[in-house]
Design a protein around this motif. Structure first.
Motif, PDB file in Angstrom:
ATOM      1  N   ALA A 137      11.742   4.355  -7.989  1.00  0.00           N
ATOM      2  CA  ALA A 137      11.394   5.434  -8.922  1.00  0.00           C
ATOM      3  C   ALA A 137      10.563   6.519  -8.247  1.00  0.00           C
ATOM      4  N   PHE A 138       9.647   6.138  -7.375  1.00  0.00           N
ATOM      5  CA  PHE A 138       8.754   7.105  -6.734  1.00  0.00           C
ATOM      6  C   PHE A 138       9.346   7.771  -5.497  1.00  0.00           C
ATOM      7  N   ARG A 139      10.286   7.116  -4.849  1.00  0.00           N
ATOM      8  CA  ARG A 139      10.786   7.596  -3.564  1.00  0.00           C
ATOM      9  C   ARG A 139      11.237   9.051  -3.584  1.00  0.00           C
ATOM     10  N   PRO A 140      12.004   9.504  -4.571  1.00  0.00           N
ATOM     11  CA  PRO A 140      12.416  10.916  -4.555  1.00  0.00           C
ATOM     12  C   PRO A 140      11.232  11.886  -4.657  1.00  0.00           C
ATOM     13  N   ALA A 141      10.215  11.495  -5.385  1.00  0.00           N
ATOM     14  CA  ALA A 141       9.065  12.377  -5.579  1.00  0.00           C
ATOM     15  C   ALA A 141       8.177  12.460  -4.343  1.00  0.00           C
TER      16      ALA A 141
ATOM     17  N   ARG B 281       9.202  11.697  -1.197  1.00  0.00           N
ATOM     18  CA  ARG B 281      10.039  12.021  -0.036  1.00  0.00           C
ATOM     19  C   ARG B 281       9.685  11.188   1.189  1.00  0.00           C
ATOM     20  N   ARG B 282       9.634   9.896   0.991  1.00  0.00           N
ATOM     21  CA  ARG B 282       9.405   8.949   2.080  1.00  0.00           C
ATOM     22  C   ARG B 282      10.577   7.967   2.085  1.00  0.00           C
ATOM     23  N   GLY B 283      10.976   7.533   3.250  1.00  0.00           N
ATOM     24  CA  GLY B 283      12.074   6.582   3.381  1.00  0.00           C
ATOM     25  C   GLY B 283      11.646   5.166   3.057  1.00  0.00           C
ATOM     26  N   PRO B 284      12.613   4.260   2.982  1.00  0.00           N
ATOM     27  CA  PRO B 284      12.309   2.871   2.642  1.00  0.00           C
ATOM     28  C   PRO B 284      11.355   2.200   3.633  1.00  0.00           C
ATOM     29  N   HIS B 285      11.482   2.502   4.916  1.00  0.00           N
ATOM     30  CA  HIS B 285      10.594   1.906   5.910  1.00  0.00           C
ATOM     31  C   HIS B 285       9.136   2.269   5.614  1.00  0.00           C
ATOM     32  N   ALA B 286       8.889   3.532   5.366  1.00  0.00           N
ATOM     33  CA  ALA B 286       7.523   3.986   5.070  1.00  0.00           C
ATOM     34  C   ALA B 286       7.019   3.403   3.754  1.00  0.00           C
ATOM     35  N   MET B 287       7.868   3.386   2.752  1.00  0.00           N
ATOM     36  CA  MET B 287       7.450   2.887   1.437  1.00  0.00           C
ATOM     37  C   MET B 287       7.138   1.391   1.492  1.00  0.00           C
ATOM     38  N   TRP B 288       8.017   0.595   2.096  1.00  0.00           N
ATOM     39  CA  TRP B 288       7.766  -0.842   2.196  1.00  0.00           C
ATOM     40  C   TRP B 288       6.624  -1.134   3.153  1.00  0.00           C
ATOM     41  N   GLY B 289       6.407  -0.259   4.137  1.00  0.00           N
ATOM     42  CA  GLY B 289       5.249  -0.400   5.009  1.00  0.00           C
ATOM     43  C   GLY B 289       3.958  -0.302   4.221  1.00  0.00           C
ATOM     44  N   MET B 290       3.908   0.647   3.287  1.00  0.00           N
ATOM     45  CA  MET B 290       2.711   0.794   2.448  1.00  0.00           C
ATOM     46  C   MET B 290       2.497  -0.444   1.584  1.00  0.00           C
ATOM     47  N   VAL B 291       3.569  -0.979   1.024  1.00  0.00           N
ATOM     48  CA  VAL B 291       3.449  -2.174   0.182  1.00  0.00           C
ATOM     49  C   VAL B 291       2.936  -3.351   1.007  1.00  0.00           C
ATOM     50  N   GLY B 292       3.521  -3.565   2.176  1.00  0.00           N
ATOM     51  CA  GLY B 292       3.081  -4.663   3.033  1.00  0.00           C
ATOM     52  C   GLY B 292       1.631  -4.505   3.468  1.00  0.00           C
ATOM     53  N   ASP B 293       1.270  -3.278   3.838  1.00  0.00           N
ATOM     54  CA  ASP B 293      -0.113  -3.021   4.247  1.00  0.00           C
ATOM     55  C   ASP B 293      -1.091  -3.300   3.116  1.00  0.00           C
ATOM     56  N   ASP B 294      -0.732  -2.889   1.923  1.00  0.00           N
ATOM     57  CA  ASP B 294      -1.639  -3.114   0.796  1.00  0.00           C
ATOM     58  C   ASP B 294      -1.723  -4.589   0.421  1.00  0.00           C
ATOM     59  N   LEU B 295      -0.636  -5.316   0.578  1.00  0.00           N
ATOM     60  CA  LEU B 295      -0.663  -6.762   0.333  1.00  0.00           C
ATOM     61  C   LEU B 295      -1.601  -7.441   1.332  1.00  0.00           C
ATOM     62  N   VAL B 296      -1.451  -7.102   2.600  1.00  0.00           N
ATOM     63  CA  VAL B 296      -2.318  -7.675   3.637  1.00  0.00           C
ATOM     64  C   VAL B 296      -3.773  -7.272   3.391  1.00  0.00           C
ATOM     65  N   SER B 297      -3.990  -5.994   3.092  1.00  0.00           N
ATOM     66  CA  SER B 297      -5.357  -5.508   2.854  1.00  0.00           C
ATOM     67  C   SER B 297      -6.000  -6.210   1.665  1.00  0.00           C
ATOM     68  N   ALA B 298      -5.221  -6.477   0.627  1.00  0.00           N
ATOM     69  CA  ALA B 298      -5.763  -7.155  -0.554  1.00  0.00           C
ATOM     70  C   ALA B 298      -6.216  -8.572  -0.210  1.00  0.00           C
ATOM     71  N   LEU B 299      -5.400  -9.294   0.525  1.00  0.00           N
ATOM     72  CA  LEU B 299      -5.768 -10.660   0.913  1.00  0.00           C
ATOM     73  C   LEU B 299      -6.983 -10.655   1.832  1.00  0.00           C
ATOM     74  N   TRP B 300      -7.005  -9.728   2.756  1.00  0.00           N
ATOM     75  CA  TRP B 300      -8.117  -9.614   3.703  1.00  0.00           C
ATOM     76  C   TRP B 300      -9.408  -9.264   2.969  1.00  0.00           C
ATOM     77  N   TYR B 301      -9.342  -8.299   2.073  1.00  0.00           N
ATOM     78  CA  TYR B 301     -10.516  -7.895   1.291  1.00  0.00           C
ATOM     79  C   TYR B 301     -11.044  -9.061   0.451  1.00  0.00           C
ATOM     80  N   LEU B 302     -10.142  -9.769  -0.185  1.00  0.00           N
ATOM     81  CA  LEU B 302     -10.543 -10.901  -1.009  1.00  0.00           C
ATOM     82  C   LEU B 302     -11.259 -11.958  -0.165  1.00  0.00           C
TER      83      LEU B 302
END
Length: 145
Positions: free
Chosen positions: A39-43, A45-66
């Protein structure tokens, strides 16, 4: 427990199965975030690699922060590494922690993000500590502060 002292119900994966190991967590995050990214990708203007990179980074960051919050950073680093060991599509990379040793001889974990958290857009002079633009010397300075 919730604020009223009542036990919260067990959380299940989107398909109704109880969450188990790292594969289940990865799958639940991917199932949840896939439609959001579509839903957000067109708005943005980032490709799937960049978008999934952000998701993975935030997942790792959340576990690390916790883990840091609970006083068990090493266990959190191990858990994040188990969740994203690399080679786990749609996530483009591994948690990829490494250790930096400070002037005091203490070793501290760090990593470099795969995607961009866009923090630099808010404060251009203060990239996040895991930004690819932040050198290890600056990361260490922040960790020791």
């Amino acid at each position: 427990m919730d604020r009223g002292g009542h036990r919260r119900p067990r959380r299940d994966a989107p398909d109704g199965a109880p969450l188990g190991g790292p594969e289940d967590l990865r799958g639940a995050v991917a199932a949840h975030c896939g439609p959001v990214l579509a839903a957000f990708r067109p708005a943005v203007r980032r490709g799937p690699h960049a978008m999934w990179g952000m998701v993975g980074d935030d997942l790792v960051s959340a576990l690390w922060y916790l883990g840091r919050t609970l006083g068990d950073e090493d266990r959190a680093v191990a858990a994040a590494t188990a969740v994203l060991p690399g080679g786990t599509p749609p996530f483009p990379g591994a948690a990829a922690f490494r250790r930096l040793t400070g002037a005091d001889g203490r070793s501290r974990p760090t990593r470099t993000r795969h995607g961009c958290c866009l923090y630099y857009a808010i404060r251009p002079d203060e990239a996040c500590a895991t930004c690819p633009r932040t050198c290890d010397a600056e990361r260490l300075r922040r960790l020791e502060a």
